[in-house]
Design a protein around this motif. Structure first.
Motif, mmCIF file in Angstrom:
data_model
loop_
_atom_site.group_PDB
_atom_site.id
_atom_site.type_symbol
_atom_site.label_atom_id
_atom_site.label_comp_id
_atom_site.label_asym_id
_atom_site.label_seq_id
_atom_site.Cartn_x
_atom_site.Cartn_y
_atom_site.Cartn_z
ATOM 1 N N LEU A 70 0.835 -1.217 0.000
ATOM 2 C CA LEU A 70 0.000 0.000 0.000
ATOM 3 C C LEU A 70 0.861 1.254 0.000
ATOM 4 O O LEU A 70 0.568 2.233 -0.706
ATOM 5 C CB LEU A 70 -0.926 -0.003 1.220
ATOM 6 N N GLU A 71 1.920 1.241 0.789
ATOM 7 C CA GLU A 71 2.810 2.398 0.836
ATOM 8 C C GLU A 71 3.485 2.609 -0.516
ATOM 9 O O GLU A 71 3.608 3.741 -0.993
ATOM 10 C CB GLU A 71 3.861 2.198 1.925
ATOM 11 N N GLN A 72 3.915 1.524 -1.147
ATOM 12 C CA GLN A 72 4.564 1.639 -2.457
ATOM 13 C C GLN A 72 3.593 2.212 -3.486
ATOM 14 O O GLN A 72 3.959 3.085 -4.275
ATOM 15 C CB GLN A 72 5.055 0.269 -2.917
ATOM 16 N N ARG A 73 2.357 1.752 -3.461
ATOM 17 C CA ARG A 73 1.366 2.262 -4.419
ATOM 18 C C ARG A 73 1.087 3.741 -4.202
ATOM 19 O O ARG A 73 0.951 4.502 -5.163
ATOM 20 C CB ARG A 73 0.083 1.454 -4.313
ATOM 21 N N SER A 74 0.993 4.131 -2.934
ATOM 22 C CA SER A 74 0.700 5.550 -2.673
ATOM 23 C C SER A 74 1.882 6.433 -3.054
ATOM 24 O O SER A 74 1.699 7.554 -3.522
ATOM 25 C CB SER A 74 0.320 5.755 -1.215
ATOM 26 N N LEU A 75 3.112 5.954 -2.864
ATOM 27 C CA LEU A 75 4.284 6.761 -3.214
ATOM 28 C C LEU A 75 4.502 6.828 -4.725
ATOM 29 O O LEU A 75 5.138 7.761 -5.210
ATOM 30 C CB LEU A 75 5.534 6.200 -2.537
ATOM 31 N N ALA A 76 4.000 5.845 -5.448
ATOM 32 C CA ALA A 76 4.245 5.808 -6.898
ATOM 33 C C ALA A 76 3.086 6.380 -7.713
ATOM 34 O O ALA A 76 3.101 6.295 -8.945
ATOM 35 C CB ALA A 76 4.507 4.367 -7.333
ATOM 36 N N GLU A 77 2.107 6.990 -7.067
ATOM 37 C CA GLU A 77 0.988 7.565 -7.808
ATOM 38 C C GLU A 77 1.486 8.671 -8.728
ATOM 39 O O GLU A 77 2.363 9.454 -8.372
ATOM 40 C CB GLU A 77 -0.058 8.129 -6.850
ATOM 41 N N HIS A 78 0.893 8.730 -9.916
ATOM 42 C CA HIS A 78 1.332 9.685 -10.939
ATOM 43 C C HIS A 78 1.202 11.130 -10.440
ATOM 44 O O HIS A 78 2.112 11.943 -10.647
ATOM 45 C CB HIS A 78 0.516 9.484 -12.219
ATOM 46 N N SER A 79 0.118 11.444 -9.780
ATOM 47 C CA SER A 79 -0.093 12.821 -9.330
ATOM 48 C C SER A 79 0.952 13.223 -8.291
ATOM 49 O O SER A 79 1.412 14.364 -8.283
ATOM 50 C CB SER A 79 -1.491 12.974 -8.750
ATOM 51 N N ARG A 80 1.340 12.306 -7.439
ATOM 52 C CA ARG A 80 2.360 12.607 -6.425
ATOM 53 C C ARG A 80 3.718 12.836 -7.079
ATOM 54 O O ARG A 80 4.447 13.774 -6.751
ATOM 55 C CB ARG A 80 2.448 11.478 -5.412
ATOM 56 N N VAL A 81 4.067 11.962 -8.029
ATOM 57 C CA VAL A 81 5.354 12.098 -8.723
ATOM 58 C C VAL A 81 5.387 13.418 -9.495
ATOM 59 O O VAL A 81 6.395 14.138 -9.472
ATOM 60 C CB VAL A 81 5.603 10.895 -9.659
ATOM 61 N N GLU A 82 4.287 13.757 -10.135
ATOM 62 C CA GLU A 82 4.234 15.009 -10.898
ATOM 63 C C GLU A 82 4.346 16.223 -9.972
ATOM 64 O O GLU A 82 5.050 17.189 -10.270
ATOM 65 C CB GLU A 82 2.930 15.072 -11.692
ATOM 66 N N SER A 83 3.691 16.154 -8.824
ATOM 67 C CA SER A 83 3.748 17.251 -7.860
ATOM 68 C C SER A 83 5.170 17.443 -7.333
ATOM 69 O O SER A 83 5.654 18.578 -7.215
ATOM 70 C CB SER A 83 2.793 16.962 -6.704
ATOM 71 N N ILE A 84 5.863 16.373 -7.022
ATOM 72 C CA ILE A 84 7.257 16.470 -6.543
ATOM 73 C C ILE A 84 8.154 17.024 -7.634
ATOM 74 O O ILE A 84 9.033 17.855 -7.386
ATOM 75 C CB ILE A 84 7.758 15.097 -6.050
ATOM 76 N N ALA A 85 7.936 16.585 -8.886
ATOM 77 C CA ALA A 85 8.744 17.081 -9.999
ATOM 78 C C ALA A 85 8.560 18.586 -10.172
ATOM 79 O O ALA A 85 9.532 19.305 -10.429
ATOM 80 C CB ALA A 85 8.379 16.340 -11.277
ATOM 81 N N ARG A 86 7.343 19.086 -10.021
ATOM 82 C CA ARG A 86 7.100 20.524 -10.171
ATOM 83 C C ARG A 86 7.644 21.322 -8.997
ATOM 84 O O ARG A 86 8.362 22.298 -9.177
ATOM 85 C CB ARG A 86 5.596 20.778 -10.275
ATOM 86 N N ASN A 87 7.265 20.913 -7.793
ATOM 87 C CA ASN A 87 7.558 21.727 -6.605
ATOM 88 C C ASN A 87 9.015 21.614 -6.149
ATOM 89 O O ASN A 87 9.643 22.618 -5.851
ATOM 90 C CB ASN A 87 6.627 21.351 -5.457
ATOM 91 N N ARG A 88 9.522 20.431 -6.053
ATOM 92 C CA ARG A 88 10.876 20.263 -5.506
ATOM 93 C C ARG A 88 11.967 20.424 -6.559
ATOM 94 O O ARG A 88 13.035 20.960 -6.290
ATOM 95 C CB ARG A 88 11.033 18.880 -4.865
ATOM 96 N N LEU A 89 11.696 19.907 -7.753
ATOM 97 C CA LEU A 89 12.734 19.912 -8.785
ATOM 98 C C LEU A 89 12.565 21.043 -9.794
ATOM 99 O O LEU A 89 13.425 21.246 -10.650
ATOM 100 C CB LEU A 89 12.754 18.563 -9.510
#
Length: 105
Positions: A70-89
């Motif tokens: 469950l943790e892996q699925r929540s961390l790999a969600e597309h919206s989360r990855v996209e949000s980290i790419a925009r905000n942090r990177l």
């Protein structure tokens, strides 16, 4: 006098024992079988307890595995990855003018 009575008593006991050898043999076999049954029952109880402990450990490991999935699925969600790419990177989607197509010869 006491030694004579004791020795006669011992003779009578050995005489009776020799007279009932078969009965004494069966008694001895009964005792041996009873001890064997008790020993195997104890071994069986110990193995059942060990099996219960192992089954509990298996259930605990299975539960942890489900939580990790469950943790892996929540961390790999597309919206989360996209949000980290925009905000942090500071990444953004390229426009059509910024896209570069690479072809192999």
């Amino acid at each position: 006098m006491k030694n004579i009575i004791d020795s006669e008593l011992a003779k009578l006991i050995f005489k009776d024992l020799s007279k009932y050898k078969l009965t004494l043999g069966f008694l001895l076999l009964n005792v041996i079988f009873a001890i064997t049954v008790v020993h195997w029952a104890q071994l069986n109880r110990q193995m059942v307890i060990q099996q219960d402990v192992l089954l509990q450990q298996r259930d605990d490991i299975d539960l942890r595995w489900r939580h990790l999935l469950l943790e892996q699925r929540s961390l790999a969600e597309h919206s989360r990855v996209e949000s980290i790419a925009r905000n942090r990177l500071g990444m953004k989607r390229p426009t059509t003018d910024e896209e570069v197509v690479v072809t192999l010869p």
